[in-house]
Design a protein around this motif. Structure first.
Motif, PDB file in Angstrom:
ATOM      1  N   GLN A  63     -16.872  -8.533  38.943  1.00 50.43           N
ATOM      2  CA  GLN A  63     -17.692  -9.338  38.043  1.00 50.43           C
ATOM      3  C   GLN A  63     -18.956  -8.558  37.716  1.00 50.43           C
ATOM      4  OE1 GLN A  63     -18.588 -13.290  39.267  1.00 50.43           O
ATOM      5  NE2 GLN A  63     -16.496 -13.722  39.917  1.00 50.43           N
ATOM      6  N   GLN A  64     -19.454  -8.729  36.496  1.00 48.28           N
ATOM      7  CA  GLN A  64     -20.713  -8.106  36.141  1.00 48.28           C
ATOM      8  C   GLN A  64     -21.853  -8.741  36.935  1.00 48.28           C
ATOM      9  OE1 GLN A  64     -21.666  -7.797  31.969  1.00 48.28           O
ATOM     10  NE2 GLN A  64     -19.514  -7.476  31.410  1.00 48.28           N
ATOM     11  N   VAL A  65     -22.704  -7.912  37.473  1.00 52.81           N
ATOM     12  CA  VAL A  65     -23.886  -8.372  38.196  1.00 52.81           C
ATOM     13  C   VAL A  65     -24.772  -9.214  37.273  1.00 52.81           C
ATOM     14  CG1 VAL A  65     -26.007  -7.554  39.324  1.00 52.81           C
ATOM     15  CG2 VAL A  65     -23.819  -6.432  39.798  1.00 52.81           C
ATOM     16  N   TRP A  66     -24.832  -8.846  36.008  1.00 49.74           N
ATOM     17  CA  TRP A  66     -25.625  -9.562  34.999  1.00 49.74           C
ATOM     18  C   TRP A  66     -25.319 -11.060  35.019  1.00 49.74           C
ATOM     19  CZ3 TRP A  66     -29.733  -8.795  32.090  1.00 49.74           C
ATOM     20  CH2 TRP A  66     -29.909  -9.466  30.884  1.00 49.74           C
ATOM     21  N   ALA A  70     -26.932 -13.921  38.115  1.00 51.50           N
ATOM     22  CA  ALA A  70     -27.854 -14.649  37.228  1.00 51.50           C
ATOM     23  C   ALA A  70     -28.988 -13.803  36.657  1.00 51.50           C
ATOM     24  CB  ALA A  70     -28.413 -15.889  37.934  1.00 51.50           C
ATOM     25  N   TRP A  71     -28.772 -12.501  36.506  1.00 52.47           N
ATOM     26  CA  TRP A  71     -29.798 -11.669  35.869  1.00 52.47           C
ATOM     27  C   TRP A  71     -29.965 -12.058  34.404  1.00 52.47           C
ATOM     28  CZ3 TRP A  71     -33.270  -8.977  38.417  1.00 52.47           C
ATOM     29  CH2 TRP A  71     -32.998  -8.652  39.741  1.00 52.47           C
ATOM     30  N   PHE A  75     -33.703 -12.672  32.832  1.00 52.86           N
ATOM     31  CA  PHE A  75     -34.238 -11.953  31.677  1.00 52.86           C
ATOM     32  C   PHE A  75     -34.536 -12.913  30.528  1.00 52.86           C
ATOM     33  CE2 PHE A  75     -33.086  -8.187  33.896  1.00 52.86           C
ATOM     34  CZ  PHE A  75     -33.680  -7.119  33.261  1.00 52.86           C
ATOM     35  N   GLY A  76     -33.690 -13.910  30.335  1.00 57.71           N
ATOM     36  CA  GLY A  76     -33.904 -14.902  29.288  1.00 57.71           C
ATOM     37  C   GLY A  76     -33.965 -14.322  27.883  1.00 57.71           C
ATOM     38  N   TYR A 107     -32.819  -5.443  38.542  1.00 59.39           N
ATOM     39  CA  TYR A 107     -31.470  -5.516  37.973  1.00 59.39           C
ATOM     40  C   TYR A 107     -30.752  -4.190  38.162  1.00 59.39           C
ATOM     41  CZ  TYR A 107     -27.748  -5.849  34.446  1.00 59.39           C
ATOM     42  OH  TYR A 107     -26.541  -5.811  33.783  1.00 59.39           O
ATOM     43  N   TYR A 108     -31.453  -3.072  37.885  1.00 58.17           N
ATOM     44  CA  TYR A 108     -30.790  -1.779  38.069  1.00 58.17           C
ATOM     45  C   TYR A 108     -30.346  -1.608  39.519  1.00 58.17           C
ATOM     46  CZ  TYR A 108     -28.968   2.731  38.037  1.00 58.17           C
ATOM     47  OH  TYR A 108     -28.053   3.743  38.179  1.00 58.17           O
TER      48      TYR A 108
END
Length: 171
Positions: A63-66, A70-71, A75-76, A107-108
């Motif tokens: 799954q994407q970490v994004w 909940a990144w 970031f919104g 996030y990185y």
């Protein structure tokens, strides 16, 4: 040295440069653009991280970490959920604004950890596995990993150059 060790070293160098490039910059500096048609440091770091997140998740069936961490919500951004920045217009680049460099590096770092976990489990034969048949020739895992590494290195270099421009203009 094994191929996976070289890849781990390469991705770790990106992490180091992300931190050096973003450290100490405020929201205005992170969002500064030398001209309306150029990218900001915030956009470049967000984009390189999104590409790594998207491509590594796809290649390793993760799954994407994004999304999973909940990144996207932190970031919104006023962008589609799965947007990676590919093909962004200047108007969309301007939408990528952050309140702090810590959001970008956080996030990185989360993406980097997932990437390293995936890379640590690699065997040499895994690099030959086809991960994308939409191309001719089909893309192998090895080619995909080098592509992500190359793209990320180019973008962090651009961000570091932009930081230098901003600092020289302020001096």
């Amino acid at each position: 040295m094994h191929a996976k060790d070289i890849l781990i070293d390469g991705f770790s160098r990106i992490r180091e440069e992300v931190h050096v490039t973003v450290e100490g910059l405020g929201p205005d500096e992170l969002s500064a653009r030398p001209s309306p048609d150029t990218n900001s440091i915030a956009w470049l770091v967000w984009h390189l991280t999104r590409v790594q997140d998207d491509h590594m998740a796809d290649a390793f069936d993760l799954q994407q970490v994004w999304l999973s961490q909940a990144w996207e919500k932190r970031f919104g951004l006023d962008l589609p959920r799965r947007d990676t920045g590919y093909g962004h217009s200047p108007a969309k680049v301007a939408r990528v604004r952050v309140d702090s460099g810590e959001l970008l590096t956080g996030y990185y770092d989360a993406v980097h950890e997932q990437s390293l976990d995936a890379l640590r489990g690699l065997a040499a034969k895994d690099l030959e596995r086809v991960v994308d048949e939409r191309w001719d020739p089909p893309v192998t895992l090895g080619v995909r990993l080098v592509s992500v590494l190359s793209d990320d290195l180019q973008h962090i270099g651009q961000a570091a150059y932009l930081r230098g421009l901003l600092q020289s203009a302020a001096a």
